[in-house]
Scaffold this active site. Structure first.
Site, PDB file in Angstrom:
ATOM      1  N   ASN A 162      -3.318   0.505 -12.040  1.00  0.00           N
ATOM      2  CA  ASN A 162      -3.315   0.602 -10.584  1.00  0.00           C
ATOM      3  C   ASN A 162      -2.787   1.997 -10.230  1.00  0.00           C
ATOM      4  O   ASN A 162      -1.580   2.230 -10.245  1.00  0.00           O
ATOM      5  CB  ASN A 162      -2.411  -0.502 -10.015  1.00  0.00           C
ATOM      6  CG  ASN A 162      -2.392  -0.503  -8.494  1.00  0.00           C
ATOM      7  OD1 ASN A 162      -2.974   0.368  -7.856  1.00  0.00           O
ATOM      8  ND2 ASN A 162      -1.709  -1.489  -7.928  1.00  0.00           N
ATOM      9  N   ARG A 218      -7.783  -1.065 -10.601  1.00  0.00           N
ATOM     10  CA  ARG A 218      -7.811  -1.524  -9.205  1.00  0.00           C
ATOM     11  C   ARG A 218      -8.256  -0.366  -8.316  1.00  0.00           C
ATOM     12  O   ARG A 218      -7.711   0.729  -8.394  1.00  0.00           O
ATOM     13  CB  ARG A 218      -6.423  -1.978  -8.778  1.00  0.00           C
ATOM     14  CG  ARG A 218      -6.391  -2.326  -7.313  1.00  0.00           C
ATOM     15  CD  ARG A 218      -4.976  -2.377  -6.778  1.00  0.00           C
ATOM     16  NE  ARG A 218      -5.016  -2.600  -5.355  1.00  0.00           N
ATOM     17  CZ  ARG A 218      -4.237  -1.978  -4.485  1.00  0.00           C
ATOM     18  NH1 ARG A 218      -3.365  -1.093  -4.889  1.00  0.00           N
ATOM     19  NH2 ARG A 218      -4.339  -2.248  -3.209  1.00  0.00           N
ATOM     20  N   HIS A 239      -6.923  -6.469   0.130  1.00  0.00           N
ATOM     21  CA  HIS A 239      -6.250  -7.561  -0.601  1.00  0.00           C
ATOM     22  C   HIS A 239      -7.251  -8.601  -1.131  1.00  0.00           C
ATOM     23  O   HIS A 239      -6.881  -9.744  -1.385  1.00  0.00           O
ATOM     24  CB  HIS A 239      -5.252  -8.336   0.304  1.00  0.00           C
ATOM     25  CG  HIS A 239      -4.019  -7.596   0.644  1.00  0.00           C
ATOM     26  ND1 HIS A 239      -3.415  -7.728   1.882  1.00  0.00           N
ATOM     27  CD2 HIS A 239      -3.260  -6.741  -0.056  1.00  0.00           C
ATOM     28  CE1 HIS A 239      -2.335  -6.967   1.919  1.00  0.00           C
ATOM     29  NE2 HIS A 239      -2.216  -6.345   0.762  1.00  0.00           N
ATOM     30  N   ARG A 268       3.688  -0.765   9.033  1.00  0.00           N
ATOM     31  CA  ARG A 268       2.413  -0.607   9.755  1.00  0.00           C
ATOM     32  C   ARG A 268       2.409  -1.471  11.005  1.00  0.00           C
ATOM     33  O   ARG A 268       2.859  -2.622  10.972  1.00  0.00           O
ATOM     34  CB  ARG A 268       1.246  -1.032   8.854  1.00  0.00           C
ATOM     35  CG  ARG A 268       1.020  -0.085   7.714  1.00  0.00           C
ATOM     36  CD  ARG A 268      -0.054  -0.602   6.759  1.00  0.00           C
ATOM     37  NE  ARG A 268       0.450  -0.681   5.405  1.00  0.00           N
ATOM     38  CZ  ARG A 268      -0.152  -1.328   4.411  1.00  0.00           C
ATOM     39  NH1 ARG A 268      -1.285  -1.940   4.596  1.00  0.00           N
ATOM     40  NH2 ARG A 268       0.403  -1.347   3.211  1.00  0.00           N
ATOM     41  N   GLU A 327      -2.770 -10.213  -8.993  1.00  0.00           N
ATOM     42  CA  GLU A 327      -3.957  -9.362  -8.909  1.00  0.00           C
ATOM     43  C   GLU A 327      -4.301  -8.754 -10.264  1.00  0.00           C
ATOM     44  O   GLU A 327      -5.464  -8.635 -10.618  1.00  0.00           O
ATOM     45  CB  GLU A 327      -3.736  -8.263  -7.867  1.00  0.00           C
ATOM     46  CG  GLU A 327      -3.682  -8.836  -6.457  1.00  0.00           C
ATOM     47  CD  GLU A 327      -3.084  -7.890  -5.438  1.00  0.00           C
ATOM     48  OE1 GLU A 327      -3.839  -7.126  -4.849  1.00  0.00           O
ATOM     49  OE2 GLU A 327      -1.857  -7.919  -5.230  1.00  0.00           O
TER      50      GLU A 327
END
Ligand code: AMP
Length: 399
Positions: free
Chosen positions: A7, A90, A180, A241, A385
């Site tokens: 990742n 990823r 996601h 965010r 993940e």
């Protein structure tokens, strides 16, 4: 069979080495501060560790260090890199180009790089890492790319289009993509298995709540809508965010603060969310610590989060014309009983009732937290993940 999952960010390279026989992580770590100075932190399943400052001018040196660490020294787990059968990466943005896991070629890397316009923080870094990885690994080690956006490619146009001139969709590809996806796909499949149902027969609202959060309507195993949009800024309030905001408030604030587009992006992505509203922290745990000390802005932040999640569950039940299960996952979803309780209280009108005492005890484990008479089931489902990336990579190379 060993699969390395990577990742890569602009200055970091997280990795896990997974033994697919038993799906066990045998080592994991992070090469950090790439392009600045460099540091590796590495841990093996049997508890050996390595923490070392190194020079990482580019991702290539980070990969070289990763190879050295896996194969030599006190924290080595393999003798030779040839023991690694494949690498799975990823990738954040696959846009409309990639709707599934894909084998890496030079063309694929170039295409990922071209999509950097749609994911400035991530895709170029992914491309750099992919090129570096190709240099360091033997040519016969297959590599696969798994996209965060791919699971959401089943969202229909009426849900992914914005109400802006159509030509900007055609010209600049401005639309909802959703993120996601790997997590939502993993937890939906795990839930169906835990419920003993075929995923094709159930309607799920999957709430991935972490530093970044997104909520997805999964009908018959397919994503049909999701809360994040063109970028991962959209949807519910997150650590730093803002989540959804009237675009006119953005232009108004840009004028008031005399901000450039980049300044505004920084404001909405890094200075807003829990941090901006609470003025305490971007971290859910610290928000609750502040609440217990009587901080009202922290309370407001927590109230906003729970309210916004509730609204998404209601609206997604409406678009699916029903709801069989709600999933809580991610750092907050898996661990914060307060958030789960706040979201699920006063939802009995739509068939949601949770066992509040049981809910308080559940942390990071696969568990049903709804009462036996709850019409829709509520589950905590830990996400993974990396494991899904490894499984996808294995499936692709086995073809
Ligand atoms: P993630 O991005 O999935 O790693 O999630 C990070 C978020 O999960 C942060 O806001 C953390 O405060 C929150 N989190 C992690 N552990 C806990 C916990 N035990 N209780 C409450 N929130 C937690």
């Amino acid at each position: 069979m060993l699969i390395l999952v990577v990742n890569a960010g602009s200055s970091s390279l997280k990795y896990q080495l997974i033994d697919m026989d038993g799906e066990k992580v045998i080592a994991k770590g992070n090469c950090d501060r790439i392009g600045i100075d460099g540091h590796i932190s590495h841990k093996t399943a049997d508890g050996r560790t390595l923490d070392q400052d190194c020079a990482f001018p580019t991702h290539t040196e980070a990969f070289e260090k990763l190879v050295e660490t896996l194969t030599t020294g006190d924290a080595a787990v393999i003798k030779d890199m040839s023991e690694i059968s494949a690498v799975g990466h990823r990738i954040v943005q696959g846009a409309e180009v990639f709707s599934q896991t894909t084998l890496v070629t030079d063309e694929v890397i170039d295409k990922i790089d071209e999509l950097a316009d749609l994911a400035p923080v991530h895709n170029h870094a992914h491309a750099l890492a992919l090129r570096a990885c190709k240099k360091v690994f033997a040519a016969d080690v297959p590599q696969a790319v798994v996209f965060d956006t791919a699971f959401h490619q089943t969202i229909p146009p009426k849900a992914y289009m914005y109400g802006i001139p159509y030509e900007d969709y055609e010209k600049y590809h401005v639309r909802k993509y959703g993120f996601h996806g790997t997590s939502h796909r993993f937890v939906s499949a795990a839930l169906a298995q835990a419920m003993g149902k075929d995923i094709k027969d159930i309607k799920i609202v999957s709430c991935h709540l972490g530093n970044g959060s997104s909520i997805t309507a999964v009908e018959g195993g397919k994503s049909i809508d999701t809360s994040m949009g063109f970028t991962p800024l959209d949807g519910i309030i997150m650590g730093t965010r803002s989540g959804s905001i009237d675009a006119s408030a953005v232009t108004f604030l840009a004028k008031k603060h005399n901000m450039t587009p980049d300044d505004m992006s920084n404001y909405l992505n890094k200075k807003s969310g829990f941090l901006g509203v609470s003025e305490v922290s971007s971290d859910n745990r610290e928000i609750y610590t502040a609440i217990h000390e009587g901080n009202e802005k922290a309370q407001l932040t927590a109230d906003m989060l729970r309210y916004e999640i509730k609204k998404f569950i209601g609206s997604y039940a409406a678009i699916m014309n029903g709801l069989d299960a709600v999933i809580f996952t991610g750092g907050i979803g898996e661990n914060s009983w307060e958030v789960r309780e706040g979201v699920c209280s006063n939802m009995d009108f739509m068939g949601i009732k949770i066992d509040t005492e049981l809910n308080k005890t559940v942390r990071g484990e696969l568990k049903k937290i709804s009462t036996p008479d709850s019409k829709a089931e509520v589950w905590v489902v830990p996400t993974n993940e990396e494991l899904l990336i490894a499984r996808d990579t294995l499936a692709l190379i086995s073809k």
